[in-house]
Design a protein around this motif. Structure first.
Motif, short mmCIF file in Angstrom:
data_model
loop_
_atom_site.label_atom_id
_atom_site.label_comp_id
_atom_site.label_asym_id
_atom_site.label_seq_id
_atom_site.Cartn_x
_atom_site.Cartn_y
_atom_site.Cartn_z
N THR A 44 0.57 -1.20 -0.19
CA THR A 44 -0.23 -0.01 0.17
C THR A 44 0.89 1.31 0.22
OG1 THR A 44 -2.25 -1.51 0.91
CG2 THR A 44 -1.85 1.25 1.05
N LEU A 45 1.55 1.13 0.78
CA LEU A 45 2.91 2.38 1.65
C LEU A 45 3.56 3.49 -0.15
CD1 LEU A 45 3.89 4.37 3.01
CD2 LEU A 45 5.59 3.05 3.56
N MET A 46 3.89 1.29 -0.88
CA MET A 46 4.83 1.90 -2.19
C MET A 46 3.75 2.10 -3.86
SD MET A 46 7.45 1.35 -1.57
CE MET A 46 7.23 2.39 -0.41
N TYR A 53 -2.14 4.82 -5.79
CA TYR A 53 -3.52 5.38 -4.74
C TYR A 53 -2.84 6.40 -3.86
CZ TYR A 53 -4.74 -0.19 -3.53
OH TYR A 53 -4.47 -1.46 -3.69
N GLN A 54 -4.34 6.68 -3.88
CA GLN A 54 -3.65 8.66 -3.17
C GLN A 54 -3.70 8.37 -1.53
OE1 GLN A 54 -5.42 8.28 -6.06
NE2 GLN A 54 -3.25 8.75 -7.07
N ALA A 55 -2.58 9.51 -0.93
CA ALA A 55 -3.21 8.99 0.14
C ALA A 55 -3.95 9.72 0.92
CB ALA A 55 -1.02 9.96 1.18
N ASP A 56 -4.52 8.96 2.06
CA ASP A 56 -5.54 10.18 3.03
C ASP A 56 -4.75 11.20 3.12
OD1 ASP A 56 -6.80 8.49 1.96
OD2 ASP A 56 -7.45 7.23 4.05
N GLU A 57 -3.67 11.49 4.24
CA GLU A 57 -2.88 11.68 4.90
C GLU A 57 -1.27 12.32 4.78
OE1 GLU A 57 -3.46 11.70 9.05
OE2 GLU A 57 -5.69 12.39 9.15
N ALA A 77 6.74 10.39 -14.28
CA ALA A 77 7.88 11.52 -14.44
C ALA A 77 8.72 12.17 -13.45
CB ALA A 77 7.10 13.14 -15.10
N ARG A 78 8.66 11.81 -12.56
CA ARG A 78 9.43 12.12 -11.20
C ARG A 78 10.61 11.23 -10.91
NH1 ARG A 78 7.34 17.33 -8.94
NH2 ARG A 78 5.21 17.59 -9.16
N GLY A 79 10.83 10.46 -11.88
CA GLY A 79 11.72 9.68 -12.43
C GLY A 79 11.31 8.47 -10.97
N ILE A 80 10.12 8.07 -10.49
CA ILE A 80 9.37 7.44 -9.55
C ILE A 80 9.01 5.82 -10.73
CG2 ILE A 80 8.79 6.34 -7.60
CD1 ILE A 80 7.94 9.67 -6.83
N GLY A 81 10.51 4.80 -10.49
CA GLY A 81 9.27 3.24 -11.39
C GLY A 81 8.84 2.03 -9.94
N ILE A 82 8.35 1.04 -10.50
CA ILE A 82 7.82 0.38 -10.18
C ILE A 82 7.02 -0.65 -10.59
CG2 ILE A 82 5.09 0.72 -9.93
CD1 ILE A 82 5.08 -1.06 -6.71
N ILE A 195 16.66 2.42 -4.07
CA ILE A 195 16.49 1.58 -4.42
C ILE A 195 15.72 1.32 -3.04
CG2 ILE A 195 16.22 -1.31 -5.08
CD1 ILE A 195 18.82 -0.36 -6.73
N ILE A 196 14.07 0.98 -3.03
CA ILE A 196 13.35 0.28 -2.09
C ILE A 196 12.83 -1.79 -2.62
CG2 ILE A 196 11.43 0.69 -0.63
CD1 ILE A 196 11.47 3.67 -1.28
N TYR A 197 13.22 -1.81 -1.71
CA TYR A 197 13.78 -3.37 -2.08
C TYR A 197 12.42 -4.41 -0.89
CZ TYR A 197 15.91 -7.48 -3.37
OH TYR A 197 16.07 -9.30 -3.94
N ILE A 198 11.68 -4.94 -1.03
CA ILE A 198 10.67 -5.94 -0.68
C ILE A 198 10.82 -7.26 -0.72
CG2 ILE A 198 8.74 -6.42 -0.29
CD1 ILE A 198 7.73 -3.05 -1.05
#
Length: 497
Positions: A44-46, A53-57, A77-82, A195-198
């Protein structure tokens, strides 16, 4: 200054608070492992970070500057890929089309797609990942799951993202492919990427990560340098308790054979298979990618036509289609729960009872709804599935809880033979132990279990006997007490016992 900061992120779904004021920071040239049990809030966070998703807060900062991320396009566009845990490729499109989907280069003169450029670039990125000699015009549906995963990774690498999220990237990879991926990650780290690694494979975390960020039940538990923790401490942070035994094996009782294969060949898949599986036994099947493990199990389940003989409880049977197998008490839990195990758009209870509707229907064809919901709730409680209700859509559950639903669906049929194909893939360490205890419980109730796993410690830890396969043939057999990694790998790479 951090490359990325996520501050006090909260997100709720109907009946569930998925994230509660979670903060996270990522530095340039860093691999940050994001860990937690299934349902902890990692995906969910990723998905919030990648614009799904859009955060509530909460707020986002990139290079110290506040930004908004309201769509996947804005994240890109901001350089974030998943790289998603569940593949997001389009099956009927080619490798090159999937890698450059939405970013196709157009020839300046003809104004048509420059297919030569797409082919060359696709081959370049796949070569970076150790994949050579592959036809990039092939539809991805004709590729193995492992190669599809590499195509997904190549797609993200080709975008030249600064922040790369990898959600279980090695789930379907061979050890050699995973090793190549780690080399690519190290190169990205040196280039200053974040890198965020799960991953649920904790041994990978100690190989590749710099820091570890742990979530539990939608909240931040703690962040540690890899050098500050060991495996047991990490597990305790994730699950909130100690796991006394990661592989709780229970010795089997000597029982009669229930399933036998004699000279079974499914042309193009498996050859001359002789196999005996006994009542109340866990028979492990191990091999490298392409060894024929899944093909063997699908042959038993009636997916592939075969020659030779299959016996059940000493009597010859003919299994021409999966319904024949199910009717005889043989069920198959697929390695691909998304496309072969569940209807993601349907509710939990509809998925769980799908294979048992005959037992829940009156003579006039009416569904016994009260009995259905009572039975489903019993399995939800027994398997500790995290869901706000049995009416929740399956797509809203975490991968591990989806996997438990597939178990529930087949257990409701009271099977004689339960075939498990990668039963703990994408499942956290705590849920894995729950599944192992369930396997032991079923074993003690005389259910025969055939288990495929790519994780050698798992096969050795939970199986009573282990068969090795190579190129569609059985190459070895080991009892629990005599099995070693060296012996099993020797047979799995083609040595004949």
């Amino acid at each position: 200054m951090a490359l990325l900061e996520m501050q006090a992120i909260s997100k709720s779904f109907p009946g569930v608070r998925a994230l509660d004021r979670v903060s996270l920071d990522l530095n340039k040239g860093e691999v940050l492992a994001l860990l937690g049990e299934n349902g902890a809030g990692k995906s969910t966070l990723m998905k919030i970070l990648s614009g799904v998703y859009q955060a509530d807060e909460g707020t986002f900062l990139i290079d110290g500057q506040p930004v908004s991320i309201t769509s996947p396009q804005e994240a890109m566009a901001r350089g974030i890929g998943i790289i998603h845990q569940e593949l997001s490729l389009i099956p009927h499109l080619s490798i090159r089309e999937n890698i450059f989907l939405g970013r196709e280069k157009v020839h300046p003169i003809t104004k048509k797609i420059d297919w030569q450029y797409l082919s060359q670039e696709s081959e370049k990125w796949l070569t970076e990942l150790g994949i050579t000699g592959i036809d990039v015009t092939r539809p991805v549906k004709n590729l193995s799951i492992g190669i599809q995963q590499m195509v997904e990774i190549a797609r993200i690498l080709s975008m030249n993202c600064r922040i790369i999220i990898m959600d279980e990237p090695t789930d379907a990879l061979t050890p050699q492919e995973a090793k190549t991926l780690f080399q690519v990650i190290n190169a990205l780290r040196k280039a200053g990427k974040g890198i965020i690694y799960i991953s649920h494979k904790l041994e990978e975390i100690f190989q590749i990560a710099d820091r570890i960020h742990v979530l539990r039940d939608g909240s931040h538990v703690g962040t540690k340098a890899v050098s500050e923790v060991n495996t047991d401490q990490l597990i305790h942070m994730m699950v909130g308790r100690n796991l006394e035994d990661k592989f709780p094996w229970v010795a089997p009782k000597p029982e009669n054979p229930i399933l036998e294969l004699k000279g079974v060949t499914a042309p193009g898949h498996v050859y001359e298979i002789d196999l005996v599986a006994r009542k109340g036994e866990v028979l492990g099947v191990f091999g490298l990618m392409g060894a024929g493990r899944t093909e063997l199990c699908k042959t038993i389940f009636g997916v592939y036509p075969y020659e030779g003989e299959i016996q059940l409880e000493g009597c010859p049977v003919k299994i021409k289609k999966p319904k024949d197998a199910i009717d005889k008490g043989i069920v198959y839990l697929s390695e691909n729960r998304k496309s072969e195990g569940l209807f993601l758009e349907h509710e939990v209870y509809r998925n769980v009872t799908l294979a048992s509707l005959g037992e829940l229907t009156t003579a006039t064809g009416r569904l016994k709804k009260a009995e259905e919901k009572k039975a489903v709730q019993e399995y939800i409680d027994k398997l500790r599935v995290k869901t706000p209700s049995i009416a929740q859509k399956v797509k809203n559950l975490s991968g591990g809880n989806q996997q438990k639903l597939v178990f529930a669906k087949w257990l409701m049929t009271n099977p004689k033979v339960l075939i498990l194909d990668e039963p703990t893939r994408g499942v956290d360490v705590g849920a894995k132990v729950e599944i192992y205890h369930l396997i032991n419980e079923l074993k003690q109730k005389d259910v025969t279990i055939i288990m495929i796993s790519s994780e050698l410690p798992e096969v050795m830890g939970i199986s009573d006997r282990i068969l090795t396969m190579h190129k569609g043939r059985i190459t070895g057999e080991f009892h629990h007490e005599e099995a070693t990694q060296e012996k099993i790998m020797e047979r799995a790479v083609g040595g004949i016992s």
